[in-house]
Design a protein around this motif. Structure first.
Motif, PDB file in Angstrom:
ATOM      1  N   LEU A 136      -3.771   7.605 -12.790  1.00 62.78           N
ATOM      2  CA  LEU A 136      -2.784   6.789 -12.090  1.00 62.78           C
ATOM      3  C   LEU A 136      -3.443   5.867 -11.084  1.00 62.78           C
ATOM      4  CD1 LEU A 136       0.157   9.227 -11.451  1.00 62.78           C
ATOM      5  CD2 LEU A 136       0.247   7.055 -12.643  1.00 62.78           C
ATOM      6  N   PHE A 137      -4.376   6.422 -10.299  1.00 65.59           N
ATOM      7  CA  PHE A 137      -5.050   5.619  -9.286  1.00 65.59           C
ATOM      8  C   PHE A 137      -5.694   4.395  -9.914  1.00 65.59           C
ATOM      9  CE2 PHE A 137      -8.910   4.448  -7.052  1.00 65.59           C
ATOM     10  CZ  PHE A 137      -8.459   4.297  -5.750  1.00 65.59           C
ATOM     11  N   PHE A 138      -6.407   4.590 -11.019  1.00 67.56           N
ATOM     12  CA  PHE A 138      -7.101   3.447 -11.608  1.00 67.56           C
ATOM     13  C   PHE A 138      -6.158   2.502 -12.354  1.00 67.56           C
ATOM     14  CE2 PHE A 138     -10.875   5.822 -10.503  1.00 67.56           C
ATOM     15  CZ  PHE A 138     -11.610   4.797  -9.954  1.00 67.56           C
ATOM     16  N   LEU A 139      -5.026   3.029 -12.847  1.00 63.30           N
ATOM     17  CA  LEU A 139      -4.012   2.120 -13.393  1.00 63.30           C
ATOM     18  C   LEU A 139      -3.551   1.175 -12.290  1.00 63.30           C
ATOM     19  CD1 LEU A 139      -1.584   4.206 -15.660  1.00 63.30           C
ATOM     20  CD2 LEU A 139      -3.192   2.438 -16.326  1.00 63.30           C
ATOM     21  N   PHE A 140      -3.236   1.746 -11.120  1.00 60.74           N
ATOM     22  CA  PHE A 140      -2.751   0.923 -10.006  1.00 60.74           C
ATOM     23  C   PHE A 140      -3.862   0.027  -9.455  1.00 60.74           C
ATOM     24  CE2 PHE A 140       0.626   4.292  -9.473  1.00 60.74           C
ATOM     25  CZ  PHE A 140       1.659   3.479  -9.877  1.00 60.74           C
TER      26      PHE A 140
ATOM     27  N   MET B  89       0.834  -1.205   0.000  1.00 64.30           N
ATOM     28  CA  MET B  89       0.000   0.000   0.000  1.00 64.30           C
ATOM     29  C   MET B  89       0.869   1.256   0.000  1.00 64.30           C
ATOM     30  SD  MET B  89      -3.173  -0.530  -0.135  1.00 64.30           S
ATOM     31  CE  MET B  89      -3.017  -1.934  -1.142  1.00 64.30           C
ATOM     32  N   TYR B  90       1.945   1.219   0.801  1.00 66.04           N
ATOM     33  CA  TYR B  90       2.828   2.375   0.889  1.00 66.04           C
ATOM     34  C   TYR B  90       3.459   2.662  -0.478  1.00 66.04           C
ATOM     35  CZ  TYR B  90       6.583   5.428   2.393  1.00 66.04           C
ATOM     36  OH  TYR B  90       7.421   6.494   2.526  1.00 66.04           O
ATOM     37  N   LEU B  91       3.898   1.598  -1.154  1.00 66.38           N
ATOM     38  CA  LEU B  91       4.523   1.771  -2.459  1.00 66.38           C
ATOM     39  C   LEU B  91       3.531   2.351  -3.475  1.00 66.38           C
ATOM     40  CD1 LEU B  91       6.768  -1.385  -2.907  1.00 66.38           C
ATOM     41  CD2 LEU B  91       7.466   0.991  -2.605  1.00 66.38           C
ATOM     42  N   LEU B  92       2.314   1.841  -3.454  1.00 66.35           N
ATOM     43  CA  LEU B  92       1.301   2.339  -4.378  1.00 66.35           C
ATOM     44  C   LEU B  92       1.036   3.813  -4.146  1.00 66.35           C
ATOM     45  CD1 LEU B  92      -1.563  -0.247  -4.552  1.00 66.35           C
ATOM     46  CD2 LEU B  92       0.065   0.430  -6.294  1.00 66.35           C
ATOM     47  N   PHE B  93       0.902   4.122  -2.872  1.00 67.82           N
ATOM     48  CA  PHE B  93       0.616   5.472  -2.439  1.00 67.82           C
ATOM     49  C   PHE B  93       1.719   6.404  -2.912  1.00 67.82           C
ATOM     50  CE2 PHE B  93       0.173   8.682   0.845  1.00 67.82           C
ATOM     51  CZ  PHE B  93      -1.187   8.826   0.854  1.00 67.82           C
ATOM     52  N   GLN B  94       2.968   5.978  -2.639  1.00 66.11           N
ATOM     53  CA  GLN B  94       4.117   6.769  -3.068  1.00 66.11           C
ATOM     54  C   GLN B  94       4.155   6.862  -4.586  1.00 66.11           C
ATOM     55  OE1 GLN B  94       6.528   8.488  -1.415  1.00 66.11           O
ATOM     56  NE2 GLN B  94       5.212   8.221   0.349  1.00 66.11           N
ATOM     57  N   GLY B  95       3.810   5.749  -5.242  1.00 64.12           N
ATOM     58  CA  GLY B  95       3.837   5.733  -6.701  1.00 64.12           C
ATOM     59  C   GLY B  95       2.890   6.773  -7.285  1.00 64.12           C
ATOM     60  N   ILE B  96       1.671   6.801  -6.750  1.00 62.47           N
ATOM     61  CA  ILE B  96       0.693   7.769  -7.249  1.00 62.47           C
ATOM     62  C   ILE B  96       1.186   9.184  -6.991  1.00 62.47           C
ATOM     63  CG2 ILE B  96      -1.654   8.649  -6.936  1.00 62.47           C
ATOM     64  CD1 ILE B  96      -2.516   5.795  -6.299  1.00 62.47           C
TER      65      ILE B  96
END
Lengths: 77, 595
Positions: free
Chosen positions: B291-295, B226-233
């Motif tokens: 980005l959110f929906f890509l992830f 979750m942290y990585l996704l969050f940072q990614g976005i």
């Protein structure tokens, strides 16, 4: 063979479904997911903190809460 | 125009097939007899335009879940010319029950056995010709993900559409409980046509699960993901968002300002600061939503979202939510808007509404900007991180409190029994299509609402025209003055009240609004605020900013997702009420303690 309910199985145990004592909505969902009397069921794992269970029935892996699993009577093999 | 309905159980790749058929050119629409919107798309098939409707995945045609009722009502009120039934070949021995139920309705049916590639890997073999003869239906093996078998299936669909629609006899519509013979019929068809190995060998999924769902490692890994996704976005989204904003500013300065120079001052202001800025605000959300929906597509299609539900359910069940709600709540800390749209993965309406009520309390990145400015202006460098951290705690606490208070009002009646699909690699095409469809949905729904809101606030802060913009003599100033009896007890002065009215549009503009109101910017503004306010007032202002209505885009999304003015109003009133009460308790408490 010993009678118990699904929630009481340990990971790795397999059992046969004896009966399902669920209200209609849950019963229909379980039926659709392949839960039927006489079917083999395997306990895969139990989530920590009294979380849900992962069971395998036929070709399907299903997660369900312990409270719902307790309504499924099984015979351990 | 002829209509094709896509039907199937969840996790059959139905949506993937839908996207492949329509090429992502789907629209969201309303249908008679049902209250939820369905995706549909028009395509050219054998020389005629036909409309394809993606119905929600259901387990049982006679079930009681929200989705099952939607499908039943849809079929009752909009009998399709063709039902395209998608079954997951790897689970055919139980999915065939749905096909037999549909067959009883005398629909014109073409069957697609999807995920043929996976079934082959598992060693499941289906005698399609024999099954087709036994059921009296055209049946095709296909892989919607990779497209194999697709042209043949499409040909069969074209052919089937040439037959006149049988229509549905009234006695068939009402005959909804006669399922007894389905069991025997299932056994008969399966016995002769399907071979399933005694034990499936999906070693990869089992190995991954033994790590990802590990009793101790599972949760830390989940939080790391979750942290990585969050940072990614954040890392990818922030620069793009900045770029979009810069492009809009450039366009404004280079083209629009000179172009409109001839118009009266007030009209210029309305067009540029009102409408144009509204459009720019909407546009700034686009990169984040994409980005959110890509992830999200990546997490959902890979099968990890169900695992997240498994891991977090122990905690979330006590709040009346489920594990998927937790993922959305976390995503809300980036931006509330896509998180609210993401709740669509929850199929129970009650649970979805409860999750949507909770998400706006997530401290999003826009609010963070306000807090960083205020903590820098009023707190020492050592105290600032603690202050920020305490705001995150308040954010979580109010979210939990909201769930606990409302969990009985939005009681979830659907049994929590979910499939854990095997891990799959989502294709890039699937992810991009998903992001695209969601962005269009957001733009279509939110633009008017947001532009109208921005124009309204512009008018409030600029009328009458004789007054200094955002000053005490404008409508906003008068409202701010009139609201003082409410805001004085929580330590918020008149200038800050006007800033809060701006903050209703978006928290990003609160600091900019304060700059206009005080006529100062940057260091001078923080100096003036530091001089005028003490830390108790500032913290009370931050608490209120944290908890009251996040932004206009969030309100627009709450409305477009819930389609219930009452729900949107409840969310607004509740968050305003909580904001006031918490700030009041804090401010008066701190004052009573002598601070």
């Amino acid at each position: 063979m010993s009678a118990t309910n699904l929630a009481a199985l340990h990971p790795g145990d397999t059992a046969t479904i004896v009966s399902i004592h669920a209200e209609e909505a849950l019963h229909l969902r379980l039926l659709a997911l392949g839960f039927r009397t006489g079917k083999q069921i395997e306990m895969i794992r139990k989530a920590s903190f009294s979380g849900p269970l992962q069971v395998r029935i036929g070709t399907t892996d299903v997660m369900l809460r312990r409270i719902e699993a307790a309504k499924i009577e099984v015979a351990k093999s | 125009m002829k209509r094709i309905a896509l039907l199937g159980m969840p996790n059959t790749g139905k949506s993937t097939l839908f996207n492949r058929m329509t090429g992502g050119a789907a629209r969201v629409g309303n249908w008679p007899g049902i209250t939820v919107e369905l995706l549909s798309g028009k395509i050219l098939l054998g020389g005629d335009m036909v409309e394809i409707i993606d119905l929600p995945g259901i387990y049982d045609l006679h079930g009681y879940s929200d989705d099952e009722q939607v499908v039943r009502h849809f079929l009752h009120d909009n009998v399709p010319d063709l039902a395209l039934v998608i079954l997951n070949t790897t689970q055919i021995e139980r999915q065939i029950s749905l096909l037999l139920q549909l067959k009883q309705l005398d629909l014109n049916i073409v069957v697609m056995l999807n995920m043929a590639d996976e079934a082959k890997k598992f060693g499941i073999s289906v005698d399609v010709a024999k099954m087709s003869a036994l059921l009296g239906l055209p049946i095709f093996l296909l892989s919607a993900k990779y497209g194999s078998g697709y042209p043949e299936a499409l040909q069969a669909v074209t052919k089937a559409l040439r037959y006149p629609t049988p229509g549905m006899a009234e006695h068939l519509r009402s005959q909804l409980e006669q399922d007894e013979h389905i069991e025997t019929e299932m056994a008969r068809v399966l016995k002769h046509t399907v071979q399933v190995p005694a034990r499936l060998s999906d070693r990869l999924t089992e190995k991954l699960d033994s790590v990802l769902l590990h009793p101790w490692l599972g949760l830390p890994i989940f939080f790391a993901v979750m942290y990585l996704l969050f940072q990614g976005i954040f890392i990818f989204g922030q620069p793009i968002q900045g770029g979009v904003a810069a492009a809009f500013t450039w366009l404004r300065d280079a083209a629009l300002v000179p172009l409109l120079a001839g118009l009266p001052h007030a009209i210029q202001g309305l067009l540029l600061d009102g409408i144009y800025n509204g459009v720019a605000t909407v546009a700034a959300f686009v990169p984040i939503i994409v980005l959110f929906f890509l992830f999200m597509a990546m997490i959902e299609d890979s099968g990890y979202l169900s695992r997240a539900a498994f891991l977090m359910d122990a905690l979330m069940a006590r709040l009346g939510l489920d594990g998927r709600g937790f993922v959305m709540l976390l995503m809300g800390f980036g931006c509330n808007v896509p998180a609210l749209m993401g709740t669509r993965v929850m199929r129970s309406r009650a649970m979805r509404l409860l999750t949507m009520l909770v998400i706006p309390f997530s401290l999003c990145s826009a609010r963070l900007q306000v807090f960083i400015f205020f903590t820098a202006a009023l707190f020492s460098a050592r105290a600032a991180p603690i202050v920020l951290f305490s705001l995150y705690l308040f954010s979580f606490a109010t979210a939990i409190l909201t769930a606990l208070i409302f969990k009985n009002r939005f009681k979830n009646t659907e049994p929590f029994v979910l499939e854990l699909p095997p891990y799959r690699f989502p294709t890039f095409r699937q992810m991009v299509l998903r992001g695209w469809v969601e962005v269009r949905h957001f733009l279509r729904r939110a633009t008017k609402f947001i532009v109208a809101g921005v124009v309204m606030v512009w008018l409030l802060t600029h009328l009458p025209l004789s007054a200094v913009p955002a000053g005490a003599d404008t409508l906003a100033g008068m409202i701010g003055g009139a609201l003082q009896p409410f805001f004085a007890p929580i330590g918020i002065n008149e200038q800050l009240t006007i800033a809060l009215i701006f903050g209703f549009i978006a928290k990003e503009i609160v600091i900019g609004a304060l700059a206009v109101i005080y006529g100062l910017s940057g260091a001078a503004l923080s100096g003036a605020l530091g001089h005028q306010l003490d830390w108790v007032q500032a913290y009370s202002f931050m608490l209120f900013t944290l908890l009251y209505t996040p932004c206009l885009a969030t309100v627009a999304t709450l409305q477009s997702e819930s389609k219930q003015i009452r729900f949107t109003a409840l969310s607004l009133v509740w968050s305003l009420g909580v904001a006031w009460l918490v700030s009041f308790a804090f401010y008066q408490g701190a004052r009573a303690l002598g601070y």
